[in-house]
Design an enzyme around this catalytic site. Structure first.
Site, PDB file in Angstrom:
ATOM      1  N   SER A  60      59.571 108.830  42.570  1.00 38.47           N
ATOM      2  CA  SER A  60      60.406 109.449  41.537  1.00 38.47           C
ATOM      3  C   SER A  60      61.792 109.815  42.067  1.00 38.47           C
ATOM      4  CB  SER A  60      59.729 110.703  40.953  1.00 38.47           C
ATOM      5  OG  SER A  60      60.282 111.024  39.692  1.00 38.47           O
TER       6      SER A  60
ATOM      7  N   LYS B 185      62.343 107.743  33.566  1.00 39.25           N
ATOM      8  CA  LYS B 185      62.433 106.581  34.451  1.00 39.25           C
ATOM      9  C   LYS B 185      61.616 105.386  33.976  1.00 39.25           C
ATOM     10  CE  LYS B 185      63.667 109.584  38.246  1.00 39.25           C
ATOM     11  NZ  LYS B 185      63.175 110.571  39.216  1.00 39.25           N
TER      12      LYS B 185
ATOM     13  N   LYS C  35      53.336 108.422  35.226  1.00 39.09           N
ATOM     14  CA  LYS C  35      54.695 108.840  35.613  1.00 39.09           C
ATOM     15  C   LYS C  35      54.805 110.337  35.405  1.00 39.09           C
ATOM     16  CE  LYS C  35      58.662 108.555  37.335  1.00 39.09           C
ATOM     17  NZ  LYS C  35      58.339 109.857  37.934  1.00 39.09           N
TER      18      LYS C  35
ATOM     19  N   SER D 140      61.580 113.388  34.502  1.00 41.29           N
ATOM     20  CA  SER D 140      61.538 112.075  35.164  1.00 41.29           C
ATOM     21  C   SER D 140      60.694 111.020  34.454  1.00 41.29           C
ATOM     22  CB  SER D 140      61.041 112.235  36.603  1.00 41.29           C
ATOM     23  OG  SER D 140      62.059 112.772  37.407  1.00 41.29           O
TER      24      SER D 140
END
Length: 417
Positions: free
Chosen positions: A265, A207, A373, A204
């Site tokens: 997320s 992203k 993140k 992820s």
């Protein structure tokens, strides 16, 4: 005398040749009932009808099996042959299926399902609490197949992970993750590096690139705060995906989707962002790869906007440094990535307030980490991009392919360096 011997030998040979050949006896072995609630002994290898049940055998009952086919043991039961399912029995002395432990890491618990899909609540068998453990037998497309008392069930990798009895020994002292880069933001150089050109799956952390591409497009058009309606196809993501809780029919803005994607997320938010921005997911992925190339991510390739595992979706720690440097220039995105939680009102037929909490739980009390993140799939392991401030200097830290303890050890070592 010799004539009599020859006659006897000839008779023995003739009798031997005339006797029918005896069939080879099937090799037999022991099986044991492994289900604690017992097992049904059946006349046919099928569970389609209760009429095939002759009796119920208790837990740990043993039988002699002569063969195995399509999940059924053929067993001797008195003078007859019966059938016993491998769902409730196993060969004695061997493990029929190699298992390993998984643990529910979601503090909200986990739904245990009869099929590997979140498309319907009808397949929810029960809800498991935080830190519940299961014996898993396999993993496929984001789902662990786990053993129940009788049947097998499914638990998503978004709420559970493989449990190791002990953390692997650090491969390089204080920085045990497989790949890393620690650098001053805006710099092409680095303070620390490890296997930074090895190909890894970003999960992820993808992203961050999705956010860059979408933010630029919406800001250019002036549509960041423009309301639009989500459709089912805009929210269609792979089974086992993380979710920000959006629903078809919701009236939202790009800002709301960006928050849902970067804080919670949500793969649903990432897919909606992609379709809204590019017209289709495939068009948006082309935009992602073009932007990656433009900022120098020459060793990376992306297949989707959320980072769900795909063999051709990869990056390197060195390339993620370039992405982090670019991302850090966007003050709004950095503000979103630094939020611990966020609430937003969603309009539409299911009007409600959504609350998201940041997925990063590493060293939550250390304010030197001001944005981050997270990412995780079983294939990628834990991936992270941390934004760190030490006095007036700001740094980036990329960690790829580590366990959670390895990731936190690397972060702690960098912070205390």
């Amino acid at each position: 005398m010799k004539s009599l011997f020859r006659i006897c030998l000839t008779l023995v040979l003739l009798i031997t040749l005339c006797l029918p050949a005896l069939p080879a006896q099937a090799a037999s072995y022991q099986v044991i009932v492994t289900s604690t609630i017992g097992a049904n002994i059946r006349t046919k290898p099928s569970t389609s009808s209760s009429a095939t049940i002759t009796r119920r055998a208790p837990y740990k009952a043993k039988f002699t099996a002569v063969s195995y086919s399509n999940g059924w043991y053929k067993i001797k039961d008195g003078s007859a042959y019966r059938y016993l399912s491998n769902q409730v029995a196993a060969k004695v002395g061997t493990s029929s299926v190699k298992t390993y432990k998984i643990i529910v890491y979601s503090t909200a618990g986990a739904n245990v399902r009869t099929s590997p899909s979140t498309a319907s609540s009808k397949n929810i068998k029960r809800h498991a609490t935080y830190k519940s453990k299961f014996n898993a037998v396999s993993y496929l497309n984001g789902w662990y197949k786990v053993k129940g008392k009788v049947n097998y069930y499914y638990v998503s990798n978004q709420v559970a992970r493989k449990l190791t009895t002990s953390s692997p020994a650090p491969s390089s002292g204080s920085y045990p993750v497989a790949s890393m880069r620690y650098f001053k933001l805006g710099s092409s150089g680095y303070e620390l590096t490890k296997e930074s050109f090895a190909r890894r799956y970003p999960a992820s952390t993808t992203k961050l690139l999705t956010a860059l591409v979408a933010y630029d497009a919406a800001a250019k058009k002036g549509t960041l705060d423009q309301t639009f309606t989500l459709t089912y196809s805009m929210l269609s993501v792979p089974a086992g995906s993380s979710s920000a809780g959006f629903r078809s029919g919701d009236k939202v803005t790009m800002r709301q989707l960006l928050n849902g994607m970067l804080i919670r997320s949500g793969n649903d938010a990432a897919k909606a962002i992609a379709v809204r921005t590019g017209g289709s997911e495939s068009n948006f992925v082309s935009m992602m790869n073009s932007r990656a190339k433009a900022i120098g991510m020459s060793a990376s390739h992306f297949m989707n906007p959320h980072g769900f595992y795909h063999a051709s979706h990869y990056t390197t720690a060195a390339d993620m440094q370039k992405l982090a440097n670019t991302y850090a220039k966007y003050s709004y995105l950095m503000t979103v990535s630094g939020r611990k939680s966020y609430q937003t009102a969603v309009k539409g037929p299911y009007a409600r307030t959504l609350t998201w909490y940041h997925t990063n739980t590493s060293l939550p009390g250390d304010t030197r980490v001001y944005a981050s993140k997270t990412g995780y799939t079983p294939e990628s392991a834990y991936t992270r991009v941390f934004f760190i401030k030490k006095g007036s200097t700001r740094y980036g830290l990329v960690t790829l392919k580590g366990t959670l303890p390895q990731t936190e050890t690397t972060l702690r070592s960098v912070l205390n360096r």
